[in-house]
Enzyme design. Structure first.
Site, PDB file in Angstrom:
ATOM      1  N   GLY A   1      18.325  82.048  20.802  1.00  0.00           N
ATOM      2  CA  GLY A   1      17.064  82.086  21.548  1.00  0.00           C
ATOM      3  C   GLY A   1      15.993  82.797  20.743  1.00  0.00           C
ATOM      4  O   GLY A   1      15.748  84.000  20.954  1.00  0.00           O
TER       5      GLY A   1
ATOM      6  N   SER B   1      12.837  80.766  18.897  1.00  0.00           N
ATOM      7  CA  SER B   1      11.518  80.103  19.006  1.00  0.00           C
ATOM      8  C   SER B   1      11.054  79.990  20.449  1.00  0.00           C
ATOM      9  O   SER B   1      11.860  79.889  21.373  1.00  0.00           O
ATOM     10  CB  SER B   1      11.596  78.701  18.411  1.00  0.00           C
ATOM     11  OG  SER B   1      11.839  78.759  17.032  1.00  0.00           O
TER      12      SER B   1
ATOM     13  N   GLU C   1      21.931  84.503   6.604  1.00  0.00           N
ATOM     14  CA  GLU C   1      22.240  83.095   6.829  1.00  0.00           C
ATOM     15  C   GLU C   1      21.791  82.272   5.641  1.00  0.00           C
ATOM     16  O   GLU C   1      22.492  81.386   5.183  1.00  0.00           O
ATOM     17  CB  GLU C   1      21.540  82.622   8.109  1.00  0.00           C
ATOM     18  CG  GLU C   1      22.140  81.368   8.705  1.00  0.00           C
ATOM     19  CD  GLU C   1      21.470  80.106   8.236  1.00  0.00           C
ATOM     20  OE1 GLU C   1      20.279  80.173   7.882  1.00  0.00           O
ATOM     21  OE2 GLU C   1      22.128  79.061   8.200  1.00  0.00           O
TER      22      GLU C   1
END
Lengths: 395, 394
Positions: free
Chosen positions: B129, B131, B246
């Site tokens: 959660g 954008s 990431e």
């Protein structure tokens, strides 16, 4: 698995850059009168002293057996410093062809002299069709009772004038027999050879050489009287890989100079580099340089391992580096504005160098078609390229 | 310099291949092959997660202290490549690769004990959660509010582009707890149980026809403060760490290669119908493979130079940018290769025959346009590359 340069290779890179920076300082180089010979004799002797003329050649003749990576590292430095000596043509192509195809006597006769810089051999070769770099030669050879006769139009030869030897490739198609390709090694001053001086787009002395009607003795044949096609294709492939390293050096230098220029050139109240459009283009150039280098490393490692088809390795790296060179060279000029078009800055020379690179040995579009056809026929692309450990490997 | 696998790496690869031979069944391969959405459906990835988890291979990049197998980055590369080439389902990354490192770095002992084992066993399905309608590339502009009430936050607002929120039972989210000072300083990182009252998930229809993304609405949702990770106002640090981790830990070339294999299968299927590849397809194929081989080398070389959990630095942005564009070129090669077949809107999906396979290429191409948008749009990556590479000298 080791994916960084060895100490030896690092040393080669730094010593090459040191020497070339001195000898090829840009403004001094611009003022240097062009040599009437096929290369600058003094610089060629310097290359000999550095061991570069024997870099890829066998140790028994004074060479260093540096392999594709070592040779590439040197070519990268030559590209960065805009060297205009015919190193690719005379060492990576001609000398290596002699090393691979020559009889022991021929190797002994020619290679030590080449390594020491006493003799230079130029290569007269053009594929018959401009559509494929792997096509058979344009020149043809007719077998006579006591030798051969060459037939064909003039060939554009880098480093031809003043070369002690001329290596000519020819197709041999006797009726009713398997023919193939033959290589001939001639004395550069042989009567009947004609040279019209010329120059390449990147400033390397060359000549249009006429071999038509030349009568050759059996001793002129390089190696034995059998098809030299596989050797020719492999050495040409190695030269394409080496030329891609040279292009990497040139494009990286052009990119770095463009970053520096846009950081200091002010228009509309700020350095050009602060405009987002400009900084994004510089980022794209950086990505191209990074990828081009990785493509060269992969190609050289594949060549050294000998586990992939040389023509496909060469086409792969040319497809990649060719497109990167195209992008970087154009943006380097564009981001310099008008001054990028003048001969006063190295940028124009890099543009000519990278343009010549794509014209030499077939451009990226041509190689893409050739590569695509070979890939679809072979299916090797269905496996990892970097983890493949042998030609016969399957999942 | 060499690409040779030493004895240990060769033995490791043989182990992985044996594991895949013994455990990856055809129905899972088919499921992955016919997937056109960004991730396979949970009924495809779930069984595979369980198999990997039992072997201790579900979280190859986790530190050993948290249950990771202790592989080098090159071993990870080999593992991911073998799985992708064998057609194994893509492991859902949200829990394993995105939120878990944040919990490891910023979480309390209780949070680690509560969440990490469940992630390692594949028991939770996570969504992200981040954008919002008013905060995409400019994520710090987010406004979903978390107001303190006793030992809970009361959350109101909405999130958008939430991938597979309709399957998720957990969400990690960035919420606004303050409006003073810089907008980044008022952001907090929380873990939200998707079954809490007040949460509504609404599907968003995107152009490929797959249901990947959603809007998620929060109407007075009570999130325990004990589910806050890091300090209040420390969410931006967590988010930056997550995005950098990431980007750095991503290994993209295996799935790019398996995607190319799918295009190859489509070319085979077209050949069975009497259509040979045209010369423009041959040229595009040559270019795409040259790009992919180069990318693979750049990625492997990067992995070979770092220690486990170490960030590779600025080159990570180059890899992310190129991977997303390459994903798109491979998808485009697919529609090019099937020619007029690409004009047909595929009604029937998920069937394992030639027509079903050919029918994946158009949706995949349409969906692929998102790859240069999510996870840091290409324009943002270019800015990062400019800053960290071009202008790194100062």
């Amino acid at each position: 698995m080791r994916l960084i340069l060895s100490e030896e290779q690092e040393l080669l890179a730094s010593s090459a850059s040191s020497l070339l920076q001195k000898e090829y300082e840009f403004q001094a180089q611009r003022k240097r009168a062009p040599s009437t010979d096929g290369c600058d004799g003094r610089i060629w002797r310097l290359f000999a002293q550095m061991g570069w003329l024997g870099l890829p050649l066998p140790a028994e003749f004074g060479g260093f057996e540096a392999g594709s990576v070592g040779t590439g590292v040197l070519l990268e430095a030559m590209g960065r410093h805009l060297v205009v000596e015919p190193y690719l043509a005379c060492v990576v192509l001609s000398a290596c062809l002699i090393a691979e195809q020559g009889t022991p006597a021929q190797r002994q006769e020619w290679l030590p002299g080449i390594v020491e810089g006493r003799r230079r051999v130029a290569l007269a070769h053009a594929p018959r069709s401009s559509g494929s770099p792997w096509d058979i030669p344009a020149t043809s050879a007719v077998r006579l009772r006591d030798g051969w006769r060459l037939e064909g139009g003039p060939l554009f030869v880098e480093g031809a004038v003043g070369a002690g030897g001329l290596l000519v490739t020819a197709r041999f198609s006797p009726p009713g027999e398997a023919g193939g390709i033959r290589l001939f090694l001639l004395d550069g001053a042989m009567s009947g050879l004609r040279f019209e001086p010329a120059m390449t787009a990147d400033g390397i002395p060359a000549a249009d050489v006429t071999v038509n009607g030349l009568q050759l003795k059996p001793g002129h044949l390089l190696g034995t009287d059998s098809d030299a096609g596989a050797v020719l294709r492999r050495v040409c492939a190695q030269a394409i890989v080496a030329s891609c390293w040279e292009a990497c050096g040139a494009m990286t230098a052009a990119y770095e100079q463009t970053v520096a220029y846009t950081l200091q050139r002010r228009q509309f109240g700020q350095p050009l580099a602060q405009f987002q459009v400009v900084s994004h283009r510089l980022a794209e150039m950086a990505v191209c340089c990074t990828e081009a280098r990785a493509a060269c490393e992969l190609a050289s490692l594949s060549m050294e391992r000998g586990d992939a088809e040389p023509c496909m390795v060469a086409s792969t790296v040319k497809v990649k580096v060719g497109r990167c060179a195209d992008y970087v060279s154009k943006e380097a000029v564009q981001l310099h504005g008008a001054i990028g078009m003048t001969n006063e800055l190295p940028i124009a020379s890099y543009f000519r160098k990278l343009t010549a690179f794509n014209a030499r040995g077939g451009g990226p579009q041509l190689h893409a078609r050739s590569l695509g056809q070979s890939l679809l026929a072979s299916g090797t692309w269905r496996q990892s390229r970097t983890l493949a450990q042998g030609r016969t490997e399957t999942a | 310099m060499n690409l040779d696998l030493d004895e240990d790496l060769a033995a490791f690869r043989a182990d992985v291949r044996a594991f895949l031979r013994d455990n990856l069944d055809e129905s899972l391969q088919q499921g992955q092959l016919l997937t056109t959405g960004i991730y396979p459906e949970p009924e495809i990835s779930g069984p595979w997660h369980a198999i990997l988890s039992r072997r201790g291979w579900l979280a190859p990049a986790w530190p050993v202290e948290y249950g990771g197998p202790g592989w080098s980055p090159v071993q990870r590369f080999i593992f991911e490549m073998e799985c992708a080439l064998a057609g194994a389902p893509l492991v859902h990354p949200m829990g394993i690769r995105l939120v878990a490192p944040v919990i490891m770095k910023f979480g309390t002992a209780a949070q680690k004990a509560q969440y990490l084992p469940r992630i390692l066993r594949g028991e939770d399905y996570w969504c992200q959660g981040f954008s919002e309608p008013g905060a995409g590339s400019d994520l710090a502009a987010l406004t979903t509010r978390a107001a303190p009430d006793g030992d809970h936050y009361v959350v109101n607002g909405s999130k958008i582009w939430t991938t597979q929120a309709h399957h998720a039972n957990q969400m990690f989210a960035l919420v606004r707890t303050g409006n003073e000072g810089r907008k980044q300083d008022g952001i907090t990182f929380v873990l939200v149980d998707m079954n809490l009252p007040g949460i509504t998930v609404r599907p968003i229809a995107t152009m490929g026809g797959d249901h990947d993304v959603n809007e998620v609405f929060f109407d007075n949702v009570r999130v325990p403060m004990s589910h806050r990770v890091g300090p209040e106002g420390g969410g931006w640090e967590c988010a930056k760490y997550l995005l950098e981790f990431e980007r750095g830990a991503g290994i993209f070339s295996p799935r790019l290669r398996s995607q190319l294999k799918r295009v190859g299968l489509a070319i085979d299927a077209m050949a069975r119908r009497g259509h040979a590849p045209s010369s423009d397809v041959e040229a595009a194929f040559g270019e795409t493979v040259a790009d992919l081989d180069t990318f693979e080398m750049l990625e492997l070389r990067t992995q070979a130079r770092i220690r486990p959990q170490q960030s590779p630095g600025p080159v990570a942005s180059v890899l992310k940018l190129r991977a997303s564009r390459l994903r798109q070129s491979i998808a485009q090669l697919g529609v090019q290769a099937i020619g007029a077949q690409a004009l047909r809107w595929p009604e029937r999906r998920g069937v394992a025959d030639d027509e079903g396979l050919l029918g994946t290429l158009l949706p995949d191409y349409l969906n692929s346009r998102a790859y240069t948008i999510f996870g840091g749009a290409a324009e943002v990556q270019l800015g990062i590359i400019a800053k960290t590479i071009c202008f790194a000298g100062g």
